[in-house]
Motif scaffolding. Structure first.
Motif, PDB file in Angstrom:
ATOM      1  N   UNK A   1       4.030  -6.227   5.224  1.00 17.76           N
ATOM      2  CA  UNK A   1       3.579  -5.203   6.375  1.00 17.76           C
ATOM      3  C   UNK A   1       2.478  -6.308   7.183  1.00 17.76           C
TER       4      UNK A   1
ATOM      5  N   UNK B   1      -5.425  -1.564   5.637  1.00 16.91           N
ATOM      6  CA  UNK B   1      -4.751  -0.658   6.381  1.00 16.91           C
ATOM      7  C   UNK B   1      -3.537  -0.370   6.013  1.00 16.91           C
ATOM      8  N   UNK B   2      -2.806  -1.400   5.450  1.00 17.79           N
ATOM      9  CA  UNK B   2      -1.568  -1.344   5.064  1.00 17.79           C
ATOM     10  C   UNK B   2      -1.299  -0.710   3.850  1.00 17.79           C
TER      11      UNK B   2
ATOM     12  N   UNK C   1      -5.890  -6.048   7.437  1.00 15.48           N
ATOM     13  CA  UNK C   1      -4.619  -5.624   7.833  1.00 15.48           C
ATOM     14  C   UNK C   1      -4.124  -5.025   6.378  1.00 15.48           C
TER      15      UNK C   1
ATOM     16  N   UNK D   1      -3.255   1.895   3.044  1.00 16.55           N
ATOM     17  CA  UNK D   1      -3.322   3.213   3.291  1.00 16.55           C
ATOM     18  C   UNK D   1      -2.282   3.788   4.017  1.00 16.55           C
ATOM     19  N   UNK D   2      -1.717   3.104   5.171  1.00 22.19           N
ATOM     20  CA  UNK D   2      -0.551   3.595   5.986  1.00 22.19           C
ATOM     21  C   UNK D   2       0.751   3.613   5.475  1.00 22.19           C
ATOM     22  N   UNK D   3       0.865   2.610   4.411  1.00 23.08           N
ATOM     23  CA  UNK D   3       2.365   2.723   3.587  1.00 23.08           C
ATOM     24  C   UNK D   3       2.260   3.898   2.528  1.00 23.08           C
ATOM     25  N   UNK D   4       1.060   4.484   2.446  1.00 21.33           N
ATOM     26  CA  UNK D   4       1.136   5.700   1.528  1.00 21.33           C
ATOM     27  C   UNK D   4       0.665   5.493   0.166  1.00 21.33           C
ATOM     28  N   UNK D   5       0.432   4.084   0.033  1.00 18.85           N
ATOM     29  CA  UNK D   5      -0.439   3.742  -1.602  1.00 18.85           C
ATOM     30  C   UNK D   5      -1.707   4.422  -1.529  1.00 18.85           C
ATOM     31  N   UNK D   6      -2.564   4.357  -0.284  1.00 21.60           N
ATOM     32  CA  UNK D   6      -3.802   4.624  -0.246  1.00 21.60           C
ATOM     33  C   UNK D   6      -4.767   3.637  -1.220  1.00 21.60           C
TER      34      UNK D   6
END
Lengths: 394, 394
Positions: A115, A275-276, A272, A278-283
Motif C-alpha cells: 500500500x 497510516x496504512x 505511510x 490504520x486505514x487498511x483496518x489492521x489499526x
C-alpha cells in the motif's frame, strides 16, 4: 453482487476449498488416520511453554487497559525498542525503534508495504517458485506481479532472468528465504549478485527499487544453516517477519517489519506504513501478543521435530526415485513430479490418500509441494503410499 | 517514494500527530494533571475480570496448537456458531454460523466488506457527522464517499437529503449508531424511513444497495435506550461489530460481521468476505481472542462509569451556554461551537489546556467532539477551563 476483482479470486479459492473438502471426504471413507494430508502449512509443533507463562504474567502484573488498549498504530514503543535491540544485535547493525512496525503477521506487514509503495501499473517481481498470495497482494494495489522463471536445479533466485525482468515500472522485488515451497535458503553468493543487479538497474533507470524480504521461516532452519540478512546487502530493503512459525502462533497474527535505516525517504515510508496499518483496518498488531513476543525474543519451537520429519520424508522419496533439492529450512519439500503434468500427478496421488499441492500453484509446474508439519507417525505411515504412487509411472 | 494515494493521507495524519504532540508539549509545561485531553476514543474502563480468567482457562485446558493455530479464514466454526446463536436470540432471528465472519475489529470487518462489494467509481453514502475513516476505507477500493448533510438539530440521518444523494452508482450506505461523534442512537422511525427509501431506490434504479451498520458502540448505551437492529429493517444488510468498546479490548482487534441470511447472492458474498480476509492480510481474527469472546457473550464493561462522565460534562456544558444534543450512547459529546469556525475554536481551547477535535474532521463544521472516556476526576477538574473558554465569546 461482488466486485469484479473478487469474482476470479473467489473462483480460485474454491479450488483450494475443494481440496480441503476432498480431504474430509477421504477421511470419512478411509478413516482420518489413513489419509495423508500434506497440503497445509499449519505448524504442528507446540508453542514454547514460556508463551503461556508470559501471557499469565502480563495479565497478572500489567494494567489491563494498557495491555488491551490502543497504542501508536506502529505498535507499543517499548516493544518496538526491544525488537530493534534484538535485530541490531542479531545482525550487528544499529536499528532504532523507529525502523520497527508491529504488524498483523507477515501478511499484514506485506500489505502495508505494498500500500505504501505501489502505484497502479507498477511491477512487483518475484522468483518462481513463489508464495501464491503475492499475486493477490499486488492486485490489491493494482500492481502487476512479474514472475522470474525458476532455476529448477538449485531453486536459487535466477539472477540472469531477473536482469531482463526489470523495467522502469519495477518498484518492488520480493524474496522469501527460507522459501515456501522449496525450503531453500538463498545463498550469500546469490544475494550479493541480486543486490548488485538492483543497484545497477536503479542507477541505469534512475528509479528506486525496493527489496522486500518475507521471512516467516527465518528461524526454521536445519544443519546449522545461516539465513543471510538482506539489510546488509542493499539499503532499499524492508524485512517482513512473523512469529507464526518461529513460535507456532499463526492464528494470533503477530509479526513486524524492519525498515533499513538508510532506505530512500525513510521518514515518509515510516509515516505511510503507520497510516496504512490504520486505514487498511489492521489499526495495530494485536496488543497482548505484542507484549508477549517482546518478553520472549529468544524463545523458539523445537525445530528438531521438523528436522526428523524432513529427513524421514526426504530420504525415502529420494530412495524410491523422486528428484528433490534438499531443503535447509521451512517445513516443505518441493520434488519434481515424475510426469510433466503436476496437476494430473496430484490427482493421481489421491487414489493413495495422498493430498499434495501442484507446483503450478507456486508458478513452477512439473513439481509438487509437501508440507511436512504433520506427525512423524503419519509421515512414516504415508511412505508406502508414495511407493505405490511412483510405481504408476515406471 | 511513497504512492500517490498515500501522500495526502500521510499529510493529513500529521495533523492528528501534531495534536498528540501538542498534548505532550502542554503536559511537559503544565503537568499532565493540568492538561485535559478530550481527543482520544481509547476506553478507560477496565475490561471485565472474567476476560482474564477466560484467557487463563483456555491456556490451561485447550490444545495450544489449536488455540493459536490457523483455522478457516472466517473464524473457528464453534465460535461462529456460538455468536450466531447469541445474535439470533438477541434479535429474535434465525442466524446460522454461515452468516458470521470473525474479523480484525470493526475496521477490519468494514474493509473486507468494502473489498467485497466495491468496484472503482462506486459510491458509498454516509450521514454527517461521520467517522472520518470511512473516507479512507472507500478510497482503498477507489470508491467515492458521498456525505449526506447533517440534521444538526437531532443528528438523526437526514432521509430527505439521502434521497437525492442516491445515484445508479450507489453501492453502500453506511451508518454508525450509537454514533461517533454525536452519541446519538438512530431511532426506529428514522431507520424505517431509511429502509423504505433504499427499497424504493433499489427498485427504481434496478440496483442493489447494501446497508452497512458499524456498531462498535452497540453496548455503550444509557437511560435504558434500545439500539434498533438493522437486520430487521432491510435484507441487504451487514452488521460490523467489535469488542473494542463493549469489552474494552480495542488493541486486541477482535470483532465480527453478521450478514443478513437473505442478502443478495449470500453465498458469493460470504465466499468473498472469506477470501478478502485472507488476501488483505488479516488472514483471520486473532485466534485466542476469538475463543475468549465466545466464552463471554454476556460480559460487559461498567457503563455507569461512562454515564457519570457524560452527565457531569453534559450538564455543566449546557449550564454555561453550550448547545448540545444529549447523547444516549457511545462516549462522545458533539456540542455546537460558539463560533462558526470550529478549527479556530479548538485552537482557542488550547490556551486553557483543553484538547478538542473540530467537527470538520467528521464532515460537520461548526461543532466539536469531546471524548469523555477519561477519569471522572479529570472531567471535574476540566470544568473551570470550559467556563473560561466560553467567556471568550461573550
Amino acid at each position: 453482487m461482488i466486485s469484479n476483482k473478487m469474482q476470479s479470486l473467489v473462483a480460485n479459492s474454491s479450488v483450494i476449498r475443494a481440496m480441503f473438502d476432498e480431504g474430509k471426504r477421504l477421511s470419512k471413507i478411509y478413516g482420518e488416520e489413513n489419509v495423508f494430508d500434506f497440503s497445509l502449512g499449519n505448524p504442528n509443533v507446540e508453542p514454547p511453554e514460556v508463551i503461556k507463562e508470559s501471557i499469565k504474567d502480563i495479565l497478572d502484573n500489567e494494567v489491563a487497559t494498557y495491555v488491551h488498549g490502543y497504542m501508536n498504530n506502529s505498535g507499543f514503543e517499548d516493544v518496538r525498542t526491544t525488537i530493534a535491540e534484538h535485530e541490531s544485535k542479531k545482525h550487528g547493525m544499529n536499528i532504532s525503534f523507529e525502523s520497527i512496525v508491529m504488524t498483523v503477521g507477515a501478511a499484514g506487514g506485506l500489505n502495508i508495504i505494498f500500500k505504501t509503495l505501489l502505484n497502479p501499473g507498477d511491477e512487483v517481481i518475484t522468483f518462481a517458485p513463489f508464495f501464491g498470495e503475492y499475486r493477490a497482494y499486488s492486485a490489491n494495489y493494482d500492481a502487476n506481479l512479474v514472475v522470474v522463471e525458476p532455476d529448477i536445479d538449485t531453486f536459487e533466485p535466477n539472477i540472469e532472468a531477473l536482469k531482463s525482468a526489470i523495467t522502469p515500472k519495477t518498484k518492488i522485488v520480493i524474496v522469501n528465504s527460507p522459501n515456501n515451497p522449496t525450503g531453500v535458503i538463498y545463498s550469500d553468493a546469490a544475494l550479493t549478485k541480486l543486490a548488485e543487479v538492483l543497484k545497477q538497474k536503479e542507477e541505469e533507470l534512475g528509479i528506486d527499487i525496493f527489496l522486500i524480504s518475507d521471512e516467516p521461516y527465518r528461524e526454521i532452519v536445519y544443519d546449522n544453516a545461516e539465513v543471510p540478512c538482506l539489510l546488509k546487502y542493499y539499503k532499499n530493503t524492508i524485512i517482513g517477519y512473523s512469529y507464526s512459525k518461529s513460535l507456532s502462533l499463526p492464528g494470533e497474527r503477530i509479526g513486524y517489519l524492519v525498515v533499513h535505516p538508510e532506505i530512500a525517504d525513510f521518514s515518509d515510508v515510516m509515516g505511510s506504513l503507520n497510516v496504512a496499518n490504520r486505514i487498511l483496518g489492521f489499526v495495530n498488531a494485536p496488543s497482548l501478543f505484542q507484549r508477549v513476543v517482546a518478553k520472549n525474543l529468544n524463545a523458539e519451537v523445537d525445530v528438531n521435530v521438523y528436522k526428523k520429519n524432513r529427513d524421514a520424508l526426504y530420504n525415502h522419496l529420494v530412495s524410491i526415485g523422486f528428484e528433490c533439492v534438499k531443503p535447509q529450512g521451512a517445513f516443505y519439500l518441493f520434488p519434481r513430479s515424475p510426469i510433466a503434468d503436476d496437476k494430473k500427478f496430484c490427482e493421481d496421488a489421491k487414489q493413495f490418500n495422498l493430498l499434495l499441492v501442484p507446483g503450478s500453484a507456486f508458478g513452477c509446474p512439473g513439481h509438487f509441494r509437501l508440507s511436512y508439519c504433520i506427525s512423524y507417525e503419519k509421515i512414516i505411515n504415508s511412505l508406502p503410499a508414495f511407493d505405490k504412487l511412483i510405481a504408476l509411472y515406471k
